[in-house]
Design an enzyme around this catalytic site. Structure first.
Site, PDB file in Angstrom:
ATOM      1  N   ALA A 143      -6.386   6.113   1.279  1.00  0.00           N
ATOM      2  CA  ALA A 143      -6.661   5.242   2.426  1.00  0.00           C
ATOM      3  C   ALA A 143      -5.800   5.702   3.594  1.00  0.00           C
ATOM      4  CB  ALA A 143      -6.350   3.791   2.073  1.00  0.00           C
ATOM      5  N   LYS A 144      -6.095   5.238   4.765  1.00  0.00           N
ATOM      6  CA  LYS A 144      -5.271   5.549   5.939  1.00  0.00           C
ATOM      7  C   LYS A 144      -5.599   4.532   7.014  1.00  0.00           C
ATOM      8  CE  LYS A 144      -2.349   8.849   7.307  1.00  0.00           C
ATOM      9  NZ  LYS A 144      -1.435   9.693   6.511  1.00  0.00           N
TER      10      LYS A 144
END
Ligand code: NAD
Length: 434
Positions: free
Chosen positions: A123-124
């Site tokens: 994720a980011k």
């Protein structure tokens, strides 16, 4: 006098996802997936999973500025893949953040986490903002509103943010506090990269540089390069480059050139790294350091050295400078420092490239330790953390080296093969719901 409809509102930029060039870094990532697909065997059936982020959340982050006006910022949280565990990846505050960039960075987190076999998906997050233009109070309000907006997705067993460019332990503390206030219980495990007094881990600050050093030593052993006396050039002398430089120097290598945003310096006999770190801490950069000669920034890439460590920014080694590189090994401390064309040039020249998705995974590995310690509220010693980190990095390197030899591919492709197989195997075992 007639007021414009948006009086008192700043930051009217068109959302990046409506702009024509939104493929950008995500397009590069898709090319990398296409390169490994022939090696995925029966798992290739599932490869489309890697080409679509599982979830994209775009949020409007409004805050009241100190001057009383209301500013709106565009924020994102992208969960690329959750097949192997909760999402994990940093939050970037930068004026150039785009959805494409966050999508690509989230996908590279899936690959990195699978490459070192920590039980996370990728994720980011990010906000398109130049944080240097904000006061401390504005930055805190921005962080807290963004955390509330992405509160739908994050949580200690759902998705765990961490620091990235322009975010740090203070911002993680505000994120942890906001999430905890919204959920009614202190949840230290919702973010990593926190200060040690708030459930952070010993060894986290140096972890990425230590990982860079560890894989460098392993690769040196296998290629017959002696670390003792090896000449090292480092771009970026911050958290990653400074730590890696110090560890190599302590192991008997000579740091012969360093470049950062304040200057480029060299000393063929080896710089005094401890003194240089103190100079950087005091002056904010390597420029003006005694005991070194200043050199032209463009000449940095042609410096006589055995190991080159890009540890600053993306896109630094390009088709224009890759041909000049004399190093036998490049260890990517930064994320994405080498363009695809430059990567191919280095491979043709016989330069061994230790790719970012392997080489800089030490940071997320100790973030994993931080999260585990937060769950058990039992904290490990720094020696224990470093020993576990080194073992994970050595094991990951050995497995990826073997795959590279087996298929006759670069370490980057081998890392993608190992990681994509792990992700897609998990996908296959879980099956599709419903
Ligand atoms: P940092 O802010 O501590 O250091 C960045 C360094 O880059 C500084 O020395 C700065 O002077 C230098 N720099 C900036 N602009 C430059 C320019 N134009 N030319 C040359 N040097 C320049 O950052 P960091 O945490 O060391 O991160 C460096 C890289 O490593 C980034 O790409 C980051 O995404 C990546 N990374 C960091 C971690 C981590 O745990 N910190 C983990 C994985 C990847």
């Amino acid at each position: 006098m007639q007021q414009p409809a948006s009086a008192g509102v700043t930051n009217h930029a068109i959302p990046s996802y409506l702009q024509a060039d939104h493929l950008g870094p995500w397009g590069n990532y898709l090319q990398q997936v296409d390169r490994v697909t022939p090696y995925l065997g029966h798992l290739a059936r599932w490869v489309e999973t890697l080409k679509r982020p599982k979830r994209i959340l775009i949020v409007d982050v409004p805050i009241e500025l100190d001057n009383g006006t209301i500013a709106h910022y565009e924020g994102y949280r992208v969960q690329h893949n959750l097949s192997r565990g909760p999402g994990k990846g940093g939050v970037r505050f930068h004026q150039d953040v785009t959805l494409s960039e966050v999508m690509a960075l989230s996908a590279w987190m899936s690959v990195k986490n699978a490459a070192v076999n920590v039980p996370y998906g990728g994720a980011k997050g990010g906000i398109r903002v130049d944080p240097k233009t904000l006061s401390r109070g504005e930055l805190e309000r921005l962080t807290r509103r963004y955390t509330s907006e992405i509160g739908l997705l994050i949580g200690p067993s759902k998705d765990i943010p961490a620091p990235d460019v322009n975010t740090n332990g203070q911002i993680m503390s505000w994120m942890m506090d906001t999430y905890s206030m919204n959920t009614g219980a202190t949840a230290t495990g919702v973010v990593t990269g926190k200060p040690v007094d708030l459930g952070g881990s010993l060894g986290r600050v140096e972890a990425t540089g230590r990982g860079v050093f560890t894989v460098g030593v392993e690769a040196a052993k296998l290629t017959g390069l002696s670390v003792q006396g090896a000449r090292i050039a480092v771009q970026g002398f911050g958290n990653v480059g400074g730590t890696a430089g110090k560890l190599f120097a302590d192991a008997g290598a000579k740091v012969v050139a360093v470049q950062d945003h304040t200057g480029t310096i060299r000393n063929a006999n080896g710089l005094d790294v401890t003194a240089l770190l103190a100079h950087v801490a005091a002056k904010g950069g390597v420029g003006g350091f005694d005991g070194a000669e200043a050199m032209d920034a463009a000449d940095f890439w042609g410096v006589d050295c055995d190991i080159l460590i890009p540890a600053a920014l993306e896109g630094q080694i390009t088709k224009d400078n890759a041909g000049k590189i004399k190093a036998k090994m490049v260890i990517e401390g930064a994320n994405g420092p080498t363009t695809t064309e430059a990567d191919d040039i280095l491979t043709e020249k016989g330069v061994l490239v230790l790719p970012d998705v392997l080489a800089n995974a030490g940071g997320v590995t100790v973030s994993y330790f931080e999260w585990v310690q937060d769950f058990s509220s039992f904290f490990w010693s720094e020696d224990e953390i470093n020993a576990r980190l080194v073992r994970i990095m050595q094991d990951a390197f050995a497995a990826i080296w073997q795959v590279a030899q087996q298929h006759g591919v670069t370490l980057r492709t081998a890392t993608f093969i190992v990681a994509c197989q792990r992700i897609l195997h998990a996908r296959e075992m879980r099956g599709l719901y419903p």
